[in-house]
Design an enzyme around this catalytic site. Structure first.
Site: not given
Lengths: 380, 380
Positions: A309, A89-92, A312, A269, A143, A192, A219, A338, A307
């Site tokens: 995984c 990401d940009s840090g914004g 589980c 994300d 941004d 935005q 946003g 999990h 599940c």
């Protein structure tokens, strides 16, 4: 970076992103590796989970260990030993979360490090410098994340700044990538405009005019009602260029993922699967299960009986509860594994459903199960 | 439980313990899984490390989740999903560490829980009840761990109590194992006597008269000078019955393991590899390396260039340092894994050396490398 839509099912899209480091089937969920580690899991576990791309936070990596150090050690992939794709990401977003600790100007933002109080500057150009040093596969524009609530005027002023910054990002990014040996990277713009449809459209038009390899919706998931988030996504996602990945930033719950795919989103994300895991909240097909609840003290069943995984298939609710109550690190490891499996598996099922043109059936079944689960004690 | 000595090399022995759950090659190091988890590693990792036996602490498990709960869920193996062997201590060591919070009598010990202050009783009979409920493969007698320093009189009074308690443990253990469906368990006696050779001998004679499936040396590594620990081990270990495993409790550093094997010890346990890992101290062939040291900030080498573990073959010192400084859980996971690998690999090399009648050569080389390393900056 290449992107191809392989199949659409109503507004939902199944596709593939190809970077220098991996092939990423979309829709995709990207686990968040804030400071160069997806919290409480190893890179081997991420590979076992078949994560194809993870996220790094520019703000955190800038403060520690510093992008120049990462560059001198061969870039972020090499530093953290992650051979697949990375998005930074940009840090914004983090900077704007600092509130009074930061000072905003046309040029950029000045803020104090939350670690040692030192004065740090971020701007479109600096963010591009840092992300190029980190060498991520996907770079995000710097941004201004418009807060919620924001008046129409505030949202408008904010998106205009984001637009001017987007142009500066594009210019600086392109400059940095004209030199030999520059890393193979793609730049994404961020739409935005708050909760105002016409402002979202205006922001998108500005970005399209500049031109990016992918488009993100920023946003959202910043405190607005869920319906408003869905509405804005529904309005703007289909207007993002068809032939570029569409990324809804910082979202969300498993249901949010399904609902946003239905509205045309390709990438997500969120810290939710890992953060909630550390607090004992586990995601299942039937809703969220708080593993600390006394209800599970003698429960020999796995967290989610459906599940497959590694957690589980081996460990019981009773044992996981005991680990959480006892504050054992293993509690965080197993719960994070999990939850990431649940998120990545949900995305896999979504992709399969789209390819079979059965996404709407999947979505109805997914939401119906959730409702059934939420009627049971112990789930919410 | 069966035990067989396969090879001796001077006083060092290579053998095998067979329990209902696994074959354990000796000399063996047992990772400590205090409350049902070896801290910061998964059971899958312990299997990858080829750990054949781990330890559980009766004191901790009694307080949380409680032995009756563990019994009702099928025993400790099933509860924590560990199919290989388990040894449980008696609870004595932790109780005696409580100092003023406990009250000692002939019958047993009363103490207050460090978790909720509730009054709890432990006695030879209660400890046997608990360890039988837990279903560990190896059960330890409830003893009084004589502190250091202790006068000769104090050490004598203490070992006599341990002797009387050992008899009560044997009686109760045998009663509990006459019933059908009792778990397949072995009972080990614990030699006390402080730093006094004749008292150690007296304690051992009492235990031999009762008869146990294995013999442990307790009350060492409790603050006495290292030379005294080695001397007492050298004196008493060869006198422990040849045909039973010899277990030096709570020891120690890698060098302690090598030196104690040279004196005839077969089994060890210690929190050092995992606890030190969480504090950033990593064990290597050349000594201990503090990964938090600024010296490693740009060091791309693995922790130990000669180590073949999954951490050393993938991650750099620079990355591990960054994770530790950032307080990431992954720091604890990777450091614990590496340290356990180092301990278990050292034991494997020891066993191989004994089988080839090359143990003395191994020991000299091991100590020489350590000295070389300690002369280098960054190691101690």
């Amino acid at each position: 970076m290449q992107f191809e839509v392989l199949q659409t099912d109503s507004k939902a899209r199944a596709g593939v992103i190809r970077t220098a480091h991996s092939e990423i089937e979309t829709p995709v969920f990207m686990p968040v590796g804030t400071v160069g580690s997806v919290k409480a899991v190893t890179q081997e576990m991420l590979e076992a989970l078949d994560a194809r791309i993870i996220l790094g936070n520019t703000y955190h990596l800038l403060l520690r260990p510093g992008h120049e150090l990462v560059r001198s050690l061969g870039g972020l992939h090499k530093f953290i030993s992650w051979p697949r794709s990375l998005l930074t990401d940009s840090g914004g977003y983090q900077v704007f979360s600092l509130g009074d600790l930061r000072k905003l100007a046309e040029e950029g933002v000045t803020f104090r490090s939350h670690l040692d109080g030192s004065l740090i500057k971020l701007s479109p150009e600096i963010s591009m410098e840092i992300q190029t040093a980190l060498g991520s596969d996907i770079v995000m524009c710097f941004d201004e994340c418009t807060p919620f609530p924001a008046t129409r005027d505030e949202a408008n002023i904010s998106l205009e700044l984001t637009g001017r910054w987007a142009r500066r990002c594009r210019t600086k990014f392109d400059d940095l990538h004209q030199v030999e040996n520059a890393p193979d990277q793609a730049l994404f713009g961020i739409v935005q405009g708050g909760v105002y449809q016409d402002l979202r459209r205006k922001s998108l038009d500005q970005l399209r005019e500049i031109g990016f390899e992918g488009y993100a919706i920023g946003g959202l998931s910043v405190g607005e009602p869920k319906e408003q988030m869905y509405d804005i996504t529904e309005f703007i996602a289909p207007q993002l260029p068809d032939d570029r990945p569409r990324y809804l930033m910082g979202v969300g719950t498993p249901q949010d993922l399904v609902e946003s795919v239905a509205r045309g989103i390709d990438m997500f994300d969120c810290v939710m699967p890992t953060r909630n895991a550390r607090n004992g909240q586990l995601f299942t097909t039937f809703g969220k299960l708080n593993i600390r609840n006394a209800r599970w003290v003698r429960d020999e069943r796995p967290v989610d009986e459906e599940c497959k995984c590694a957690v589980c298939t081996r460990y019981s609710r009773a044992y996981l509860r005991h680990l959480h109550i006892s504050g054992e690190i293993l509690a965080s490891i197993l719960a994070s594994y999990h939850n990431l499996y649940f998120y990545l598996d949900t995305m896999k099922r979504i992709r399969q459903a789209i390819r079979l043109s059965l996404f709407e059936e999947f979505r109805l079944e997914f939401n119906a199960r959730l409702s059934r689960g939420q009627a049971e004690p112990g789930f919410d």
